[in-house]
Motif scaffolding. Structure first.
Motif, PDB file in Angstrom:
ATOM      1  N   PRO A 181     121.376 -54.360  16.741  1.00 47.36           N
ATOM      2  CA  PRO A 181     122.478 -53.667  16.899  1.00 47.36           C
ATOM      3  C   PRO A 181     122.571 -52.558  15.858  1.00 47.36           C
ATOM      4  CG  PRO A 181     122.962 -55.724  17.453  1.00 47.36           C
ATOM      5  CD  PRO A 181     121.824 -55.952  16.883  1.00 47.36           C
ATOM      6  N   GLU A 182     122.335 -52.841  14.789  1.00 46.54           N
ATOM      7  CA  GLU A 182     122.371 -52.209  13.372  1.00 46.54           C
ATOM      8  C   GLU A 182     121.286 -51.546  12.857  1.00 46.54           C
ATOM      9  OE1 GLU A 182     123.279 -55.214  13.267  1.00 46.54           O
ATOM     10  OE2 GLU A 182     125.508 -55.270  13.891  1.00 46.54           O
ATOM     11  N   TYR A 183     120.279 -51.361  13.816  1.00 47.02           N
ATOM     12  CA  TYR A 183     119.045 -50.964  13.533  1.00 47.02           C
ATOM     13  C   TYR A 183     119.058 -49.401  12.888  1.00 47.02           C
ATOM     14  CZ  TYR A 183     113.974 -50.274  13.809  1.00 47.02           C
ATOM     15  OH  TYR A 183     112.615 -49.643  13.466  1.00 47.02           O
ATOM     16  N   ASN A 184     118.549 -49.173  11.823  1.00 48.27           N
ATOM     17  CA  ASN A 184     118.398 -47.792  10.871  1.00 48.27           C
ATOM     18  C   ASN A 184     117.297 -46.872  11.890  1.00 48.27           C
ATOM     19  OD1 ASN A 184     118.610 -45.679   9.350  1.00 48.27           O
ATOM     20  ND2 ASN A 184     118.885 -46.721   7.400  1.00 48.27           N
ATOM     21  N   ASN A 185     117.850 -45.877  12.056  1.00 44.71           N
ATOM     22  CA  ASN A 185     116.600 -45.030  12.578  1.00 44.71           C
ATOM     23  C   ASN A 185     115.433 -44.252  11.641  1.00 44.71           C
ATOM     24  OD1 ASN A 185     117.521 -45.154  15.446  1.00 44.71           O
ATOM     25  ND2 ASN A 185     119.132 -43.544  15.166  1.00 44.71           N
ATOM     26  N   SER A 186     115.995 -44.600  10.469  1.00 42.70           N
ATOM     27  CA  SER A 186     115.091 -44.062   9.532  1.00 42.70           C
ATOM     28  C   SER A 186     113.729 -44.905   9.287  1.00 42.70           C
ATOM     29  CB  SER A 186     115.706 -43.924   8.098  1.00 42.70           C
ATOM     30  OG  SER A 186     116.229 -45.253   7.547  1.00 42.70           O
ATOM     31  N   ASN A 187     114.033 -46.147   9.998  1.00 38.40           N
ATOM     32  CA  ASN A 187     113.030 -47.284   9.971  1.00 38.40           C
ATOM     33  C   ASN A 187     111.757 -46.671  10.850  1.00 38.40           C
ATOM     34  OD1 ASN A 187     114.246 -49.066   8.279  1.00 38.40           O
ATOM     35  ND2 ASN A 187     114.793 -50.351   9.843  1.00 38.40           N
ATOM     36  N   TYR A 188     112.066 -45.844  11.797  1.00 36.78           N
ATOM     37  CA  TYR A 188     111.016 -45.214  12.453  1.00 36.78           C
ATOM     38  C   TYR A 188     110.064 -44.297  11.809  1.00 36.78           C
ATOM     39  CZ  TYR A 188     113.560 -46.751  17.067  1.00 36.78           C
ATOM     40  OH  TYR A 188     114.334 -47.121  17.899  1.00 36.78           O
ATOM     41  N   LEU A 189     110.786 -43.693  10.872  1.00 37.25           N
ATOM     42  CA  LEU A 189     109.937 -42.682   9.912  1.00 37.25           C
ATOM     43  C   LEU A 189     108.734 -43.699   8.850  1.00 37.25           C
ATOM     44  CD1 LEU A 189     112.540 -40.215   8.782  1.00 37.25           C
ATOM     45  CD2 LEU A 189     110.814 -39.990  10.571  1.00 37.25           C
ATOM     46  N   ILE A 190     109.564 -44.774   8.274  1.00 38.13           N
ATOM     47  CA  ILE A 190     108.910 -45.703   7.625  1.00 38.13           C
ATOM     48  C   ILE A 190     107.639 -46.310   8.251  1.00 38.13           C
ATOM     49  CG2 ILE A 190     108.958 -47.842   6.271  1.00 38.13           C
ATOM     50  CD1 ILE A 190     111.817 -47.022   5.949  1.00 38.13           C
ATOM     51  N   PHE A 191     108.007 -46.796   9.800  1.00 34.37           N
ATOM     52  CA  PHE A 191     106.838 -47.179  10.590  1.00 34.37           C
ATOM     53  C   PHE A 191     105.954 -46.441  10.985  1.00 34.37           C
ATOM     54  CE2 PHE A 191     105.325 -48.286  14.958  1.00 34.37           C
ATOM     55  CZ  PHE A 191     104.881 -49.437  14.777  1.00 34.37           C
ATOM     56  N   ALA A 192     106.374 -45.053  11.169  1.00 37.94           N
ATOM     57  CA  ALA A 192     105.162 -43.955  11.214  1.00 37.94           C
ATOM     58  C   ALA A 192     104.303 -43.840  10.070  1.00 37.94           C
ATOM     59  CB  ALA A 192     105.893 -42.649  11.632  1.00 37.94           C
ATOM     60  N   GLY A 193     104.704 -43.945   9.032  1.00 36.95           N
ATOM     61  CA  GLY A 193     103.934 -43.735   7.704  1.00 36.95           C
ATOM     62  C   GLY A 193     103.016 -44.974   7.615  1.00 36.95           C
ATOM     63  N   PHE A 194     103.506 -46.169   8.066  1.00 43.26           N
ATOM     64  CA  PHE A 194     102.412 -47.368   8.108  1.00 43.26           C
ATOM     65  C   PHE A 194     101.420 -47.110   9.112  1.00 43.26           C
ATOM     66  CE2 PHE A 194     105.583 -50.331   6.241  1.00 43.26           C
ATOM     67  CZ  PHE A 194     104.739 -50.926   5.294  1.00 43.26           C
ATOM     68  N   CYS A 195     101.834 -46.470  10.073  1.00 45.30           N
ATOM     69  CA  CYS A 195     100.740 -46.091  11.205  1.00 45.30           C
ATOM     70  C   CYS A 195      99.819 -45.071  10.733  1.00 45.30           C
ATOM     71  CB  CYS A 195     101.225 -45.737  12.671  1.00 45.30           C
ATOM     72  SG  CYS A 195     102.414 -47.265  13.051  1.00 45.30           S
ATOM     73  N   LEU A 196     100.320 -44.185   9.908  1.00 51.80           N
ATOM     74  CA  LEU A 196      99.571 -43.080   9.716  1.00 51.80           C
ATOM     75  C   LEU A 196      98.505 -43.454   8.321  1.00 51.80           C
ATOM     76  CD1 LEU A 196      98.918 -39.939   9.681  1.00 51.80           C
ATOM     77  CD2 LEU A 196     100.413 -39.691   7.740  1.00 51.80           C
ATOM     78  N   ILE A 197      98.865 -44.330   7.593  1.00 54.26           N
ATOM     79  CA  ILE A 197      98.099 -44.923   6.405  1.00 54.26           C
ATOM     80  C   ILE A 197      96.975 -45.651   7.031  1.00 54.26           C
ATOM     81  CG2 ILE A 197      97.940 -46.535   4.442  1.00 54.26           C
ATOM     82  CD1 ILE A 197      99.008 -43.634   3.740  1.00 54.26           C
ATOM     83  N   THR A 198      97.329 -46.602   7.972  1.00 53.62           N
ATOM     84  CA  THR A 198      96.572 -47.520   8.659  1.00 53.62           C
ATOM     85  C   THR A 198      95.387 -46.706   9.352  1.00 53.62           C
ATOM     86  OG1 THR A 198      97.877 -47.866  10.445  1.00 53.62           O
ATOM     87  CG2 THR A 198      97.896 -49.498   8.665  1.00 53.62           C
ATOM     88  N   ALA A 199      96.030 -45.658  10.209  1.00 55.41           N
ATOM     89  CA  ALA A 199      94.978 -45.009  11.024  1.00 55.41           C
ATOM     90  C   ALA A 199      94.163 -44.099   9.880  1.00 55.41           C
ATOM     91  CB  ALA A 199      95.890 -43.830  11.768  1.00 55.41           C
ATOM     92  N   ILE A 200      94.268 -43.568   9.243  1.00 58.81           N
ATOM     93  CA  ILE A 200      93.505 -42.829   8.010  1.00 58.81           C
ATOM     94  C   ILE A 200      92.186 -43.672   7.660  1.00 58.81           C
ATOM     95  CG2 ILE A 200      93.332 -41.679   5.878  1.00 58.81           C
ATOM     96  CD1 ILE A 200      96.181 -40.392   6.499  1.00 58.81           C
ATOM     97  N   PHE A 201      92.895 -45.031   7.304  1.00 57.76           N
ATOM     98  CA  PHE A 201      91.893 -45.973   6.280  1.00 57.76           C
ATOM     99  C   PHE A 201      91.749 -47.046   7.473  1.00 57.76           C
ATOM    100  CE2 PHE A 201      94.229 -44.001   2.871  1.00 57.76           C
ATOM    101  CZ  PHE A 201      92.944 -43.354   2.075  1.00 57.76           C
ATOM    102  N   SER A 202      91.550 -46.639   8.637  1.00 56.22           N
ATOM    103  CA  SER A 202      91.320 -47.642   9.984  1.00 56.22           C
ATOM    104  C   SER A 202      90.464 -48.554   9.730  1.00 56.22           C
ATOM    105  CB  SER A 202      91.292 -47.007  11.198  1.00 56.22           C
ATOM    106  OG  SER A 202      90.068 -45.907  11.034  1.00 56.22           O
ATOM    107  N   ARG A 203      89.085 -48.410   9.209  1.00 57.53           N
ATOM    108  CA  ARG A 203      87.922 -48.931   9.076  1.00 57.53           C
ATOM    109  C   ARG A 203      88.408 -50.287   8.121  1.00 57.53           C
ATOM    110  NH1 ARG A 203      83.219 -47.647  11.487  1.00 57.53           N
ATOM    111  NH2 ARG A 203      83.142 -45.369  12.087  1.00 57.53           N
ATOM    112  N   ARG A 204      88.824 -49.935   6.967  1.00 58.94           N
ATOM    113  CA  ARG A 204      89.065 -50.894   5.939  1.00 58.94           C
ATOM    114  C   ARG A 204      90.379 -51.813   6.253  1.00 58.94           C
ATOM    115  NH1 ARG A 204      89.157 -47.088   0.493  1.00 58.94           N
ATOM    116  NH2 ARG A 204      88.900 -45.532   2.110  1.00 58.94           N
ATOM    117  N   PHE A 205      91.320 -51.111   7.103  1.00 60.22           N
ATOM    118  CA  PHE A 205      92.468 -51.885   7.336  1.00 60.22           C
ATOM    119  C   PHE A 205      92.167 -52.959   8.249  1.00 60.22           C
ATOM    120  CE2 PHE A 205      96.106 -52.371  10.330  1.00 60.22           C
ATOM    121  CZ  PHE A 205      97.069 -52.982   9.356  1.00 60.22           C
TER     122      PHE A 205
END
Length: 307
Positions: free
Chosen positions: A74-98
């Protein structure tokens, strides 16, 4: 549409969009590409899908590190979506290694879990063996005390027929999956066969060993020595120690050695020989058998301290 559906759809959208974008960046700037990879539309789509695939694995990665970044509250911080998006971007850029790294971590975790499971199973089986054998040891003492009251109405020929029937069917009868039940059945059969030998064929033990070299007979003879110890017991057990293969048979042999030692049927020279023989039991021994080897050697040291 409730809050949970919106949260889940948001995460899926981030994975798809950011994963594709990260894969495209990887393709354009060669962050994590294959050397000499030809740049064409097929390669571009390949990297886009690879980026999405890597982004899909981010929730698994977060679960492995016990992160609650995407946990819906219930208290989910919407800024966590941006952090999650950052994780996804890094893993997508270095997808093979990840993907390779995460795959290795998962396989390693699976191996560790399997090893832990095997260790736990071994500990349970060891505890079951000790509990079962302790209970059976009490029964052995009772049988030994009442040995003189055993009925002798059955002829020697009939007794031999019963004994050989039990010996020949021993492996088949004790080949059951439940470990505790298997131990209990071996103890019951071994005690019954040992009792027959001790009351009917006490002077024919070596002949039985030579004519019927089977694991069931080895166990029966070991029980017969334990139930009725005498001066010939050490010699017989030494022969059994050299040919027995099953852990439980070795376990009973150790018990019989200790019975002989406590009854005064083991001298200093025999104690040294027995110690050398049972030390070989350590090969592929489980914890319960190892403890009994140590216990037997401790008893032998009272007879010959230089062991």
């Amino acid at each position: 549409m409730n809050h949970l559906d919106i949260h889940l759809l948001t995460l899926i959208s981030i994975i798809a969009v950011v994963g594709a974008f990260g894969g495209l960046l990887n393709y354009l700037h060669n962050f994590d590409t294959v050397e000499n990879d030809q740049k064409n539309k097929y390669a571009k789509y390949r990297y886009i899908f690879l980026g999405i695939g890597a982004a899909i694995l981010v929730p698994l990665f977060l679960k492995m590190i016990s992160s609650n970044l995407i946990e819906d509250t219930p208290e989910y911080n919407n800024s966590n979506y941006l952090i999650f998006a950052g994780f996804c971007l890094i893993t997508a850029i270095f997808s093979r290694r990840f993907i390779n790294t995460l795959g290795e971590k998962i396989l390693e975790a699976a191996k560790n879990a399997e090893k832990t499971s095997k260790d736990t199973k071994a500990q349970i089986e060891s505890a079951q063996m000790e509990l079962t054998t302790a209970q059976e040891r009490i029964e052995d003492v009772r049988v030994a005390v009442n040995m003189n009251n055993v009925s002798t109405d059955v002829s020697e020929q009939e007794s031999m027929s019963i004994l050989l029937g039990l010996v020949n069917s021993f492996i088949e009868k004790t080949s059951i999956p439940d470990y505790a039940e298997r131990l209990k059945l071996k103890a019951e059969l071994g005690r019954r066969m040992g009792q027959i030998i001790a009351t009917k064929f006490d002077l024919q033990k070596n002949e039985l060993l030579n004519k019927h070299p089977k694991e069931g007979m080895y166990l029966a003879l070991a029980y017969s020595v334990d139930l009725r110890p005498d001066s010939l017991g050490v010699s017989l057990l030494n022969k059994l120690a050299k040919v027995s293969s099953q852990h439980y048979t070795k376990y009973v042999i150790l018990l019989a050695y200790r019975t002989l030692a406590s009854s005064g049927w083991v001298n200093k020279h025999q104690a040294k020989e027995v110690s050398q023989l049972i030390t070989k039991f350590r090969i592929q021994a489980d914890k319960a058998l190892l403890r009994n080897i140590d216990d037997t050697i401790s008893v032998l040291k009272f007879i010959e301290p230089e062991i």
